[in-house]
Write a protein that holds these residues in place. Structure first.
Motif, PDB file in Angstrom:
ATOM      1  N   PHE A 139       7.347  11.822  -0.205  1.00 62.60           N
ATOM      2  CA  PHE A 139       7.440  10.361  -0.289  1.00 62.60           C
ATOM      3  C   PHE A 139       7.976   9.901   1.046  1.00 62.60           C
ATOM      4  CE2 PHE A 139       8.462   6.760  -3.346  1.00 62.60           C
ATOM      5  CZ  PHE A 139       8.912   5.874  -2.382  1.00 62.60           C
ATOM      6  N   GLU A 140       7.146   9.244   1.826  1.00 64.76           N
ATOM      7  CA  GLU A 140       7.630   8.852   3.156  1.00 64.76           C
ATOM      8  C   GLU A 140       8.626   7.710   3.090  1.00 64.76           C
ATOM      9  OE1 GLU A 140       4.818   8.279   6.405  1.00 64.76           O
ATOM     10  OE2 GLU A 140       6.382   7.293   7.580  1.00 64.76           O
ATOM     11  N   VAL A 141       9.847   8.037   3.477  1.00 63.33           N
ATOM     12  CA  VAL A 141      10.872   7.008   3.653  1.00 63.33           C
ATOM     13  C   VAL A 141      11.157   6.951   5.146  1.00 63.33           C
ATOM     14  CG1 VAL A 141      13.255   6.343   3.188  1.00 63.33           C
ATOM     15  CG2 VAL A 141      11.893   7.444   1.394  1.00 63.33           C
ATOM     16  N   SER A 142      10.952   5.797   5.740  1.00 59.29           N
ATOM     17  CA  SER A 142      11.186   5.663   7.181  1.00 59.29           C
ATOM     18  C   SER A 142      11.359   4.190   7.495  1.00 59.29           C
ATOM     19  CB  SER A 142       9.987   6.219   7.955  1.00 59.29           C
ATOM     20  OG  SER A 142       8.825   5.469   7.640  1.00 59.29           O
ATOM     21  N   ASP A 143      11.914   3.915   8.657  1.00 62.00           N
ATOM     22  CA  ASP A 143      12.072   2.512   9.049  1.00 62.00           C
ATOM     23  C   ASP A 143      10.711   1.862   9.263  1.00 62.00           C
ATOM     24  OD1 ASP A 143      14.774   2.560   8.770  1.00 62.00           O
ATOM     25  OD2 ASP A 143      15.178   3.067  10.859  1.00 62.00           O
ATOM     26  N   LYS A 144       9.756   2.680   9.694  1.00 60.13           N
ATOM     27  CA  LYS A 144       8.398   2.157   9.870  1.00 60.13           C
ATOM     28  C   LYS A 144       7.849   1.660   8.521  1.00 60.13           C
ATOM     29  CE  LYS A 144       4.191   4.253  10.668  1.00 60.13           C
ATOM     30  NZ  LYS A 144       3.568   5.565  10.815  1.00 60.13           N
ATOM     31  N   ARG A 145       7.984   2.506   7.515  1.00 64.90           N
ATOM     32  CA  ARG A 145       7.521   2.115   6.176  1.00 64.90           C
ATOM     33  C   ARG A 145       8.286   0.872   5.692  1.00 64.90           C
ATOM     34  NH1 ARG A 145       3.494   4.532   6.380  1.00 64.90           N
ATOM     35  NH2 ARG A 145       2.716   6.290   5.147  1.00 64.90           N
ATOM     36  N   LYS A 146       9.588   0.871   5.951  1.00 74.35           N
ATOM     37  CA  LYS A 146      10.414  -0.249   5.477  1.00 74.35           C
ATOM     38  C   LYS A 146       9.954  -1.564   6.108  1.00 74.35           C
ATOM     39  CE  LYS A 146      14.852  -0.309   6.566  1.00 74.35           C
ATOM     40  NZ  LYS A 146      16.234   0.155   6.403  1.00 74.35           N
ATOM     41  N   GLU A 147       9.823  -1.571   7.430  1.00 77.91           N
ATOM     42  CA  GLU A 147       9.473  -2.822   8.109  1.00 77.91           C
ATOM     43  C   GLU A 147       8.095  -3.321   7.695  1.00 77.91           C
ATOM     44  OE1 GLU A 147      11.658  -4.593   9.488  1.00 77.91           O
ATOM     45  OE2 GLU A 147      13.149  -2.987   9.390  1.00 77.91           O
ATOM     46  N   LYS A 148       7.152  -2.378   7.544  1.00 78.64           N
ATOM     47  CA  LYS A 148       5.803  -2.793   7.145  1.00 78.64           C
ATOM     48  C   LYS A 148       5.825  -3.357   5.716  1.00 78.64           C
ATOM     49  CE  LYS A 148       1.256  -3.085   7.675  1.00 78.64           C
ATOM     50  NZ  LYS A 148       0.686  -3.302   6.373  1.00 78.64           N
ATOM     51  N   GLY A 196       0.785  -1.222   0.000  1.00 76.94           N
ATOM     52  CA  GLY A 196       0.000   0.000   0.000  1.00 76.94           C
ATOM     53  C   GLY A 196       0.818   1.272   0.000  1.00 76.94           C
ATOM     54  N   SER A 197       2.045   1.197   0.488  1.00 80.54           N
ATOM     55  CA  SER A 197       2.880   2.405   0.589  1.00 80.54           C
ATOM     56  C   SER A 197       3.699   2.616  -0.673  1.00 80.54           C
ATOM     57  CB  SER A 197       3.823   2.295   1.783  1.00 80.54           C
ATOM     58  OG  SER A 197       4.790   1.286   1.538  1.00 80.54           O
ATOM     59  N   LEU A 198       4.084   3.859  -0.911  1.00 82.31           N
ATOM     60  CA  LEU A 198       4.975   4.144  -2.035  1.00 82.31           C
ATOM     61  C   LEU A 198       6.333   3.485  -1.798  1.00 82.31           C
ATOM     62  CD1 LEU A 198       4.200   7.938  -2.710  1.00 82.31           C
ATOM     63  CD2 LEU A 198       2.900   5.896  -3.364  1.00 82.31           C
ATOM     64  N   TYR A 199       6.750   3.478  -0.545  1.00 87.14           N
ATOM     65  CA  TYR A 199       8.018   2.827  -0.191  1.00 87.14           C
ATOM     66  C   TYR A 199       8.002   1.369  -0.663  1.00 87.14           C
ATOM     67  CZ  TYR A 199      12.056   1.404   2.582  1.00 87.14           C
ATOM     68  OH  TYR A 199      13.294   0.936   2.967  1.00 87.14           O
ATOM     69  N   GLY A 200       6.938   0.663  -0.294  1.00 85.93           N
ATOM     70  CA  GLY A 200       6.830  -0.746  -0.654  1.00 85.93           C
ATOM     71  C   GLY A 200       6.789  -0.948  -2.153  1.00 85.93           C
ATOM     72  N   SER A 201       6.075  -0.065  -2.839  1.00 83.42           N
ATOM     73  CA  SER A 201       5.990  -0.147  -4.295  1.00 83.42           C
ATOM     74  C   SER A 201       7.375  -0.063  -4.925  1.00 83.42           C
ATOM     75  CB  SER A 201       5.091   0.987  -4.808  1.00 83.42           C
ATOM     76  OG  SER A 201       5.225   1.145  -6.192  1.00 83.42           O
ATOM     77  N   VAL A 202       8.139   0.910  -4.478  1.00 88.24           N
ATOM     78  CA  VAL A 202       9.446   1.148  -5.109  1.00 88.24           C
ATOM     79  C   VAL A 202      10.439   0.028  -4.794  1.00 88.24           C
ATOM     80  CG1 VAL A 202      11.483   2.656  -5.076  1.00 88.24           C
ATOM     81  CG2 VAL A 202       9.199   3.640  -5.373  1.00 88.24           C
ATOM     82  N   VAL A 203      10.527  -0.394  -3.553  1.00 83.20           N
ATOM     83  CA  VAL A 203      11.555  -1.414  -3.247  1.00 83.20           C
ATOM     84  C   VAL A 203      11.195  -2.753  -3.871  1.00 83.20           C
ATOM     85  CG1 VAL A 203      12.341  -0.234  -1.155  1.00 83.20           C
ATOM     86  CG2 VAL A 203      10.645  -2.072  -0.944  1.00 83.20           C
ATOM     87  N   GLU A 204       9.905  -3.069  -3.918  1.00 82.83           N
ATOM     88  CA  GLU A 204       9.503  -4.333  -4.546  1.00 82.83           C
ATOM     89  C   GLU A 204       9.873  -4.346  -6.030  1.00 82.83           C
ATOM     90  OE1 GLU A 204       5.329  -5.928  -4.139  1.00 82.83           O
ATOM     91  OE2 GLU A 204       5.358  -5.480  -6.287  1.00 82.83           O
ATOM     92  N   ASP A 205       9.490  -3.280  -6.740  1.00 82.84           N
ATOM     93  CA  ASP A 205       9.755  -3.247  -8.179  1.00 82.84           C
ATOM     94  C   ASP A 205      11.244  -3.150  -8.475  1.00 82.84           C
ATOM     95  OD1 ASP A 205       7.118  -3.490  -8.895  1.00 82.84           O
ATOM     96  OD2 ASP A 205       6.760  -1.328  -8.942  1.00 82.84           O
ATOM     97  N   ALA A 206      11.949  -2.378  -7.661  1.00 81.44           N
ATOM     98  CA  ALA A 206      13.394  -2.253  -7.872  1.00 81.44           C
ATOM     99  C   ALA A 206      14.060  -3.618  -7.787  1.00 81.44           C
ATOM    100  CB  ALA A 206      14.000  -1.294  -6.848  1.00 81.44           C
TER     101      ALA A 206
END
Lengths: 486, 486
Positions: free
Chosen positions: B387-396, A247-257
């Protein structure tokens, strides 16, 4: 020239490293499912863990592969070359693969071969596009040709002076002579033969990974074929938040990367130094309608995340475009084109796919929007050139201001050089003639102004000056109605 | 939140210092012509050189004045306050002073008092606008009122819960009881009485300097009145390259900055600590048509130059807006709104004038564009959130990706919090429903969607709950047809 990248507005160095750590964890802990035994074997030989068709890539292997990715490369067209990469301005390329066209009369119709040819002419005469490609594939009008894969490549080459991007993959439907893997290679060899080069990059191509973290067998045949034939590849992710990505932009980017990097690594293990392009067209989904949103601000944000990461890895990155969810060339379309173009245009992007004319969430290519988007790109090119601050500018300004003095006026004499350098004079597609009743009437509708530009370009278009031998070669594959009359 | 300002993309620290050096030279070597003897006397008393109505300001005097400029301040409205300044997000305010409106039926007409009221309601019900102001001044429909200056202020106050910006200046045409200087002060006192505060900022206003480097007598009466009545001022430059400014963007910015700063300095000499806003609406001119271009990329560049300078001086800056040269709400209008809004929305701007609805190079306000521009501002607000980059976003993300695995899917269960935080769901003004035939029909035209929003807002609007005393006060000045029925 811009002094910094737009990515710096959104990401600190720490942010990019944080994203990179996320990518490494996905690559090494979750892995990428790759449907190709030969590829998996190569990963294994280079020490990667492979289990149940999933490859897990560690930091050392990633870094080793990244070392050989070229920062820049040259594409060879019919009569010109194009430089692509980290040391060059973004190369703008056309849209690919939309099933519908929006016609000048406002109607929607299935993209057919005549549309392809019209767009090839438009692309070939465009001052903002440097590369051409199929704007749609497997379209009506090709049915009677024996093998539509090569027919479509022949059609694209026939009408293009510019280097080609071949979105078209071999499939069991468009290539029947043999396996898909064979089709990919025959298609590349056909292009090499037409251009007459075996050692230059005359065709480059890419296809999509399947989010999350998969690469299907047809895509793998495609990548393997290009890697073996030593032609550049583009690896594309196109995920949707909360559906095929977190759901997060963070997740979108690291997954696709992670998915993209798995094929980058493979390419360098098999063919070190092969040009690769890191491509993302991922965006958010609007869960109210379960729709991919290609005009959303999140599209720009995700794109910027990928640019930041690809720049960090020093891989040429191919992102963004004049995309959007509008289905008419209205106000929304203008906003969306700018949103989708600004990220790559104001950053260090190597290429911008879907440069002009795409809309309707990837479903639609519009003739008039193509013309309008060209102007938006010119606006962004002007922004990219930046604000010249220099002692030269300072001294000239002080000299002029002193001469004119308070309440004076700067008009008179010849238009100064710095005016011409600093002020871009827009094309006639955009109104610049004011808002009086007579100028409103004179300027009319932007759609009519776009049509005028289109007509002039169709008029001006000239076919590449192919040799008899090239014509004969193309004729072996061209659909009947497009064959050269020899 | 964005990590850096968009100005950093275009200017290095050295660039800003170079611009500052240019400004200092203009201020001290060329000077600013100021048509007000009292002001000139004040400059003289503080050691500035004054010759033939022109004041020359040195670095020391500038720095001394800058010390007392407040970084932030509070505007008082009918029932709310608005924070403005360097520590706050940009405050979006309406357009001012366009002679024409574009109606929903596509016709153009002279802005009249009914249009004013419609727009006041629209502004008052807007989720993106925090301040209101006259969208046009001295319009038809006011003729019969004895004194249209106060009539127009009364009209604005009657319909607004939000703090007011008073673009309207006293002139010999709209104030007949006494001098223009008296008119300015009576108007301010009228607002203070209505709001019931003598010590809060209940009305702020500004007017334009005359480029190059002049401030006319009416503008000076305006500034002097507000400074004396202790109400905030905005000092606006609106020059055109190669006409009222040099041909270069550099020249445009340093010339206008000098003129603006001269009044900033005066305000602090007369009333140290008075809130001031540094405003530029300058842009390029297209010399082919001798037109000011408010949708040009150069408008964004000049705006960014002023933001960089004003941030350097720590003066709250008021710039940009949804401006443009289109005269229909077409593709061009969308691009231009984005161009004009992106500079302040992605930087440290205090206010954005002309936030919604302006077009036609300052000649036109459009109802439907107002509604569309609101959505563009929401898009830019989303970009500004970053674009939220944080450890919280990363872990989730890692947890979700690990759970789903390659080729899985993220749908299912409750919509996660980070989806709701990261993904903005657009209003119905922009199409998000896809591009199938049925959704195209359902969505229709963006202009109709805007009209629907407009109708609902007019329906929802409620007058401020004024006291009988306030109503009586307003009635003394309101045009006949807008008086309260008491």
């Amino acid at each position: 020239m811009i002094r910094n990248s737009l990515t710096d507005v959104f990401f600190t160095k720490d942010d990019v490293e944080n994203l990179h750590e996320g990518v490494l964890r996905v690559l090494s802990e979750v892995g990428v499912k790759i449907e190709n035994d030969e590829a998996l074997e190569i990963f294994k030989q280079h020490g990667a863990r492979v289990e149940d068709g999933t490859v897990y890539i560690g930091e050392a292997l990633l870094n080793k592969a990244l070392e050989t990715v070229p920062a820049n490369f040259e594409l060879q067209g019919f009569d010109r070359t194009v430089q692509v990469g980290l040391d060059h301005d973004p190369v703008v390329i056309p849209t690919n693969g939309t099933p519908l066209v929006l016609n000048f009369d406002g109607s929607y119709s299935d993209t057919n071969t005549d549309d392809l040819v019209n767009f090839y002419k438009l692309i070939d005469t465009s001052d903002v596009m440097q590369v051409t490609s199929e704007i749609a594939v497997d379209v009506p009008g090709l049915d009677k040709t024996k093998d539509s894969l090569l027919a479509q490549t022949a059609l694209l080459m026939k009408y293009s002076h510019k280097p080609i991007y071949n979105i078209l993959g071999a499939t069991i439907h468009n290539y029947k002579k043999g396996s898909v893997a064979q089709g990919v290679r025959e298609n590349i060899q056909f292009a090499k033969k037409y251009y007459g080069y075996d050692d230059k990059y005359v065709i480059y191509s890419g296809t999509c990974v399947i989010s999350p973290l998969g690469v299907g067998w047809e895509a793998m045949d495609h990548f393997m074929g290009f890697i073996k034939e030593n032609q550049p590849i583009s690896i594309t992710a196109c995920s949707m938040t909360n559906l095929t990505a977190p759901g997060s932009l963070y997740g979108s980017v690291v997954e696709d990367a992670a998915a993209i990097l798995s094929i980058v690594v493979l390419s360098q293990l098999m063919n070190p130094g092969l040009p690769v392009l890191y491509t993302s067209l991922s965006s958010m989904s609007d869960m109210r309608y379960v729709q991919l949103c290609m005009g959303a601000p999140e599209f720009a944000l995700i794109t910027l995340g990928h640019i930041a990461l690809a720049n960090f890895y020093k891989i040429p990155v191919r992102v963004g475009g004049a995309l959007g969810d509008a289905f008419k060339t209205d106000y929304q379309a203008g906003v969306e084109s700018f949103v989708g173009l600004m990220a790559p245009m104001l950053s260090q992007a190597a290429m911008i796919p879907h440069g002009c004319g795409t809309m309707g969430s990837f479903n639609l290519t519009s003739y008039e929007k193509f013309i309008m988007d060209e102007e938006t790109i010119r606006y962004l090119m002007r922004l990219r050139r930046g604000f010249e601050v220099s002692d030269k500018r300072k001294e000239k300004a002080l000299k002029d201001i002193t001469k004119v003095g308070p309440r004076g006026n700067f008009l008179g004499g010849r238009t100064p050089k710095e005016y011409r350098e600093d002020n871009y004079l827009a094309s006639e597609v955009f109104n610049r003639k004011g808002c009086k009743e007579n100028t409103r009437e004179e300027q009319g509708d932007i759609r009519d102004r776009a049509k005028k530009v289109y007509d002039a370009r169709m008029e001006a278009y000239e076919l590449p000056d192919t040799t008899l031998e090239q014509k004969k070669l193309l004729n072996t594959e061209l659909p009947e109605q497009y064959k050269f009359d020899l």
